[in-house]
Design a protein around this motif. Structure first.
Motif: not given
Length: 126
Positions: A26, A76, A73-74, A29
């Motif tokens: 993550r 990456s 972004r969910t 992101d």
């Protein structure tokens, strides 16, 4: 952050490819993402940039109207969508990440990116 590109290959002029850049975790992101390309004997050339939020992006004039950049972004990931490819687009394409966010300037400088992928080759034949 480690980056892995994929999606390169050989296509004929006029064809399309989508390159993918996957970040490990993550943390990716929080980084701006840039795409650059390089051919032997030449400097690395800016292609596209997208901010960490995905709200702002920039495309090099040489590929405007043909290439777009996106990120999820969910997952990456970031992607470079390349359409109407030309032989001049033949190069090794690199994904890069920067913890500094660039809204309007400096996104096109390779030295401003801390992390790089290994590159993926794109070959366009006429």
């Amino acid at each position: 952050v480690q980056l892995v590109e994929s999606g390169g290959g050989s296509v004929q002029s006029g064809g399309s490819l989508t390159l993918s850049c996957v970040g490990d975790g993550r943390a990716f992101d929080n980084y701006d993402v840039g795409w650059f390309r390089q051919t032997p004997g030449k400097e690395r050339e800016f292609v596209a940039h997208i901010t960490w939020s995905g709200f702002s992006s920039h495309i090099a004039e040489s590929v405007q109207g043909r290439f777009t950049i996106s990120r999820d972004r969910t997952e990456s990931t970031a992607a470079l969508h390349m359409n109407t490819l030309e032989p001049e687009d033949t190069a090794t394409y690199y994904c890069a990440a920067s913890l500094t966010s660039f809204e309007s300037t400096d996104y096109d400088r390779p030295e401003n990116y801390e992390h790089w992928g290994q590159g993926t080759q794109v070959t366009v034949s006429s």
